[in-house]
Design a protein around this motif. Structure first.
Motif, mmCIF file in Angstrom:
data_model
loop_
_atom_site.group_PDB
_atom_site.id
_atom_site.type_symbol
_atom_site.label_atom_id
_atom_site.label_comp_id
_atom_site.label_asym_id
_atom_site.label_seq_id
_atom_site.Cartn_x
_atom_site.Cartn_y
_atom_site.Cartn_z
ATOM 1 N N ALA A 127 36.634 -4.926 38.029
ATOM 2 C CA ALA A 127 35.924 -3.770 38.586
ATOM 3 C C ALA A 127 34.774 -3.302 37.692
ATOM 4 O O ALA A 127 34.060 -2.369 38.052
ATOM 5 N N GLY A 128 34.599 -3.943 36.534
ATOM 6 C CA GLY A 128 33.545 -3.542 35.617
ATOM 7 C C GLY A 128 33.824 -2.212 34.932
ATOM 8 O O GLY A 128 32.902 -1.538 34.472
ATOM 9 N N GLN A 129 35.089 -1.823 34.846
ATOM 10 C CA GLN A 129 35.473 -0.528 34.290
ATOM 11 C C GLN A 129 36.170 -0.621 32.931
ATOM 12 O O GLN A 129 36.544 0.398 32.358
ATOM 13 N N PHE A 130 36.347 -1.838 32.420
ATOM 14 C CA PHE A 130 37.149 -1.985 31.206
ATOM 15 C C PHE A 130 36.504 -1.312 29.999
ATOM 16 O O PHE A 130 37.167 -0.564 29.262
ATOM 17 N N GLU A 131 35.222 -1.536 29.756
ATOM 18 C CA GLU A 131 34.560 -0.962 28.577
ATOM 19 C C GLU A 131 34.599 0.565 28.606
ATOM 20 O O GLU A 131 34.845 1.204 27.581
ATOM 21 N N LYS A 132 34.388 1.140 29.775
ATOM 22 C CA LYS A 132 34.441 2.593 29.928
ATOM 23 C C LYS A 132 35.849 3.105 29.632
ATOM 24 O O LYS A 132 36.019 4.104 28.925
ATOM 25 N N THR A 133 36.848 2.425 30.151
ATOM 26 C CA THR A 133 38.240 2.807 29.921
ATOM 27 C C THR A 133 38.597 2.680 28.448
ATOM 28 O O THR A 133 39.239 3.564 27.870
ATOM 29 N N LEU A 134 38.154 1.610 27.826
ATOM 30 C CA LEU A 134 38.439 1.372 26.413
ATOM 31 C C LEU A 134 37.786 2.446 25.543
ATOM 32 O O LEU A 134 38.412 2.978 24.615
ATOM 33 N N LYS A 135 36.566 2.787 25.860
ATOM 34 C CA LYS A 135 35.857 3.829 25.096
ATOM 35 C C LYS A 135 36.593 5.166 25.215
ATOM 36 O O LYS A 135 36.781 5.869 24.211
ATOM 37 N N SER A 136 36.996 5.507 26.417
ATOM 38 C CA SER A 136 37.734 6.745 26.648
ATOM 39 C C SER A 136 39.077 6.734 25.914
ATOM 40 O O SER A 136 39.470 7.713 25.288
ATOM 41 N N HIS A 171 39.889 5.070 23.197
ATOM 42 C CA HIS A 171 39.730 5.166 21.745
ATOM 43 C C HIS A 171 39.241 6.540 21.302
ATOM 44 O O HIS A 171 39.614 7.011 20.237
ATOM 45 N N SER A 172 38.423 7.211 22.136
ATOM 46 C CA SER A 172 38.008 8.552 21.752
ATOM 47 C C SER A 172 39.213 9.490 21.815
ATOM 48 O O SER A 172 39.375 10.371 20.977
ATOM 49 N N GLU A 173 40.103 9.276 22.762
ATOM 50 C CA GLU A 173 41.331 10.078 22.858
ATOM 51 C C GLU A 173 42.263 9.756 21.699
ATOM 52 O O GLU A 173 42.863 10.637 21.099
ATOM 53 N N GLY A 174 42.354 8.474 21.355
ATOM 54 C CA GLY A 174 43.230 8.052 20.268
ATOM 55 C C GLY A 174 42.765 8.584 18.929
ATOM 56 O O GLY A 174 43.567 8.868 18.046
ATOM 57 N N ASN A 175 41.458 8.771 18.754
ATOM 58 C CA ASN A 175 40.909 9.275 17.491
ATOM 59 C C ASN A 175 41.088 10.786 17.350
ATOM 60 O O ASN A 175 41.056 11.304 16.251
ATOM 61 N N THR A 176 41.251 11.486 18.475
ATOM 62 C CA THR A 176 41.389 12.941 18.410
ATOM 63 C C THR A 176 42.835 13.363 18.484
ATOM 64 O O THR A 176 43.149 14.522 18.238
ATOM 65 N N GLY A 177 43.743 12.444 18.877
ATOM 66 C CA GLY A 177 45.139 12.846 19.094
ATOM 67 C C GLY A 177 46.021 12.574 17.994
ATOM 68 O O GLY A 177 46.138 12.321 16.960
#
Length: 124
Positions: free
Chosen positions: A107-116, A118-124
């Motif tokens: 679906a071409g959504q993997f990079e967007k999902t991965l970025k989201s 990792h940004s969540e993982g860095n803040t949590g």
């Protein structure tokens, strides 16, 4: 789909030999093994597989620095389901993560999902 048992028979050496035989039989038949941290687990018992026959979900969802996430972190965020402890549940969750990875890629959504992720993982 096949499940390889890693439960001990009491004789650690014997169960590793059995595990090795089970995995060798699957690999010889062309089966692709999917698991979370499977590469490290197989290395631990001295089993080396061709990369095209071993898919490690920790590698699929790691960030550019190589940081990985647990199944407890990934399942609610990627699969929208809680992780249930246990080897069969971990195996199923790993397979579902791989299927979701393929779906997101198509679906071409993997990079967007991965970025989201990792940004969540860095803040949590």
């Amino acid at each position: 789909k096949a499940v390889v048992s890693t439960q001990s028979t009491g004789d650690g050496h014997q169960s590793i030999k059995l595990l090795y035989f089970q995995i060798k039989c699957l690999v010889d038949r062309g089966i692709i093994l999917v698991g979370h941290n499977i590469t490290r687990q197989l290395k631990f018992v001295n089993i080396h597989l061709p990369s095209q026959q071993c898919i490690d979900t920790t590698d699929l969802f790691k960030n550019s620095l190589g940081a990985t996430h647990s199944l407890q972190f990934l399942c609610p965020r990627i699969l929208e389901a809680d992780f249930v402890p246990g080897p069969q549940h971990a195996a199923l969750a790993s397979l579902q993560l791989y299927e979701k990875f393929l779906e997101l890629k198509r679906a071409g959504q993997f990079e967007k999902t991965l970025k989201s992720l990792h940004s969540e993982g860095n803040t949590g």
